[in-house]
Each structure stands twice: as C-alpha cells, then as structure tokens.
Write a protein that holds these residues in place. Structure first.
Motif, PDB file in Angstrom:
ATOM      1  N   GLU A   1     -49.677 -14.343 -20.777  1.00  0.00           N
ATOM      2  CA  GLU A   1     -48.645 -13.512 -21.403  1.00  0.00           C
ATOM      3  C   GLU A   1     -47.823 -12.715 -20.401  1.00  0.00           C
ATOM      4  OE1 GLU A   1     -51.102  -9.617 -22.834  1.00  0.00           O
ATOM      5  OE2 GLU A   1     -51.759 -11.539 -23.646  1.00  0.00           O
ATOM      6  N   ASN A   2     -48.370 -12.465 -19.208  1.00  0.00           N
ATOM      7  CA  ASN A   2     -47.635 -11.698 -18.209  1.00  0.00           C
ATOM      8  C   ASN A   2     -46.907 -12.577 -17.184  1.00  0.00           C
ATOM      9  OD1 ASN A   2     -48.390  -9.202 -19.299  1.00  0.00           O
ATOM     10  ND2 ASN A   2     -50.310  -9.177 -18.164  1.00  0.00           N
TER      11      ASN A   2
ATOM     12  N   ILE B   1     -45.993 -13.213 -28.217  1.00  0.00           N
ATOM     13  CA  ILE B   1     -47.423 -13.315 -27.918  1.00  0.00           C
ATOM     14  C   ILE B   1     -48.066 -14.253 -28.946  1.00  0.00           C
ATOM     15  CG2 ILE B   1     -49.605 -12.089 -27.635  1.00  0.00           C
ATOM     16  CD1 ILE B   1     -47.498 -11.394 -25.553  1.00  0.00           C
TER      17      ILE B   1
ATOM     18  N   SER C   1     -45.411 -19.317 -18.739  1.00  0.00           N
ATOM     19  CA  SER C   1     -45.086 -18.542 -19.930  1.00  0.00           C
ATOM     20  C   SER C   1     -44.865 -19.481 -21.108  1.00  0.00           C
ATOM     21  CB  SER C   1     -43.811 -17.721 -19.684  1.00  0.00           C
ATOM     22  OG  SER C   1     -43.365 -17.108 -20.894  1.00  0.00           O
TER      23      SER C   1
END
Length: 245
Positions: A172-173, A224, A219
């Motif tokens: 997610e980051n 999310i 990504s």
C-alpha cells in the motif's frame, strides 16, 4: 462438458479408466449414460476428449476420441503466496485464483495474521482447500489441479518465491503505478511469477523490508484493497497479459 482428472496410470492408448469418488459422481449425481462425452485431464496437464463406454460398479471406462493439443493453462506459472486470512476468505481466494490460472497457492503465516492454525487444524484445512482447488479446476476446465501447500513461514516463503523469474509484492505504501507498469512489462512468455499478499493486518515493517530485498514492491492503485481482493486483482491482470502473449 464435464471435466475429470485422472492419474497417468489410468490412461491407456485407447481409453481412460476413472475410479474413486468420481465414479459415484458420474453415476448417481450427474446420472450420465454410456455415449455421453466428457473431458479428462491427466495430473501432468494433458487433455483428452472422451466418450463413456462402460459404467461399472467401481470404475468408468471412457474411450479416447481426441487428444487435445491446446492446453487451457497460461504460458507462465503463477505462484500466489497468501497471508492467511480469517473466516472463509481463503476459500474464496482459492476458488477465484484457480479460475484465473494460478499454478500453486502457498498459505503464509505472518506476524499480523489473525488466524493461527495448529498442526491438526492445518492438516484438515489444507485437505479441504485442496478439494476446493480441484472443484474449481473442474468448473473452469483447467488442465491441472493447482497445488495448495502446507502453511509456510515468512522466511521459507521468500526462499521458495526466489525461484521465480518475476517476484512481486503489492504494498500500500508503494509510490505510483510506474513501478507496476515497469514490472508487468518485464514479464515474458513462459516466465514464472510469484505474488506475495499480506494478511488483514498487513505486513510488519520487518516483513516488508525482508520482502523488498528479493521482490519488487508494486502499487495496485490509490485505493486500499482487502487481502482477499489484492491477490485476485493482480492475478486478473497477469492472466490477461499472459493470454495476450
């Protein structure tokens, strides 16, 4: 056309012999008759179009009409390393992953996994998951039954994933979609791909740091995704790319 899987030893030059639970399924559930057509695959992935010739008490004999040259499998093998989710989400993941062409599914014990399986529960759960894989393979006309591995530790999973040509960890980051685009562009026909998906609680800092040493963080967009969505999203994209090769 119904699909069945057999061992190599059950395939002859002119006919195949179906035994085990499929005999009851063919006779008493599907109520099939001699002369009906079925599709049979060996455990190695060879497909045959057959016609039921004999229905006995403990076996079904089907004559081979044609050996299919074109397999239903993807050009490359996809390994899904899935952080164990809670409830029945793993069942959903297995069903959809098999439909999308996964080659193997490896449940992974991670720091933030809610579910902790003891040895007795693990054996029972893996057996059930393997049966779900077989059912999904039959429904989607796969040429093989994807293997469901016993639960692996995180370190062992990374070691096993290292065999693959392309190694992806959706995170997610991870910044932007450029890394995702670049990673997918490197996948060539016949490449093997490993995908590592975190559990509901996500990766710990130590886990993602270790994963990034041998895998490429990508990504999946600005939203999310839940653990039972993330793997399916990646598999869908990979399936389409491999089918277009």
């Amino acid at each position: 056309m119904y699909q069945f899987f057999v061992e190599e030893s059950q395939i002859g030059r002119e006919f195949v012999t179906i035994t085990g639970s499929d005999v009851n399924h063919i006779k008493n559930v599907l109520r099939m008759k001699t002369g009906e057509k079925i599709r049979v695959s060996s455990k190695s992935g060879q497909d045959y179009f057959c016609e039921i010739a004999e229905i006995a008490e403990h076996f079904i004999q089907a004559d081979i009409l044609k050996e299919e040259a074109q397999t239903t499998e993807l050009s490359g093998k996809i390994y899904l390393f899935q952080g164990i989710p809670k409830g029945n989400r793993m069942e959903f993941i297995i069903e959809k992953a098999v439909e999308l062409g996964v080659f193997e599914i490896i449940p992974v014990a991670m720091k933030y996994c809610v579910v902790k399986l003891d040895e007795k529960k693990e054996t029972s759960r893996i057996n059930r998951w393997q049966k779900l894989s077989e059912a999904a393979a039959k429904q989607s006309k796969r040429s093989i039954i994807p293997k469901i591995h016993p639960v692996m530790t995180f370190a062992r999973a990374l070691e096993y994933a290292s065999q693959c040509d392309v190694r992806l960890v959706p995170y997610e980051n991870a910044l932007g979609m450029d890394s995702t685009k670049q990673a997918f562009s490197t996948i060539l026909k016949g490449n093997s791909v490993s995908i590592l998906i975190g559990p509901e609680g996500g990766f710990s800092e130590e886990e993602i740091a270790l994963a990034k040493e041998s895998m490429q963080a990508v990504s999946l967009g600005r939203r999310i995704l839940r653990t039972d969505t993330a793997g399916i999203a990646v598999l869908s994209a990979l399936m389409l790319r491999m089918e277009m090769e």
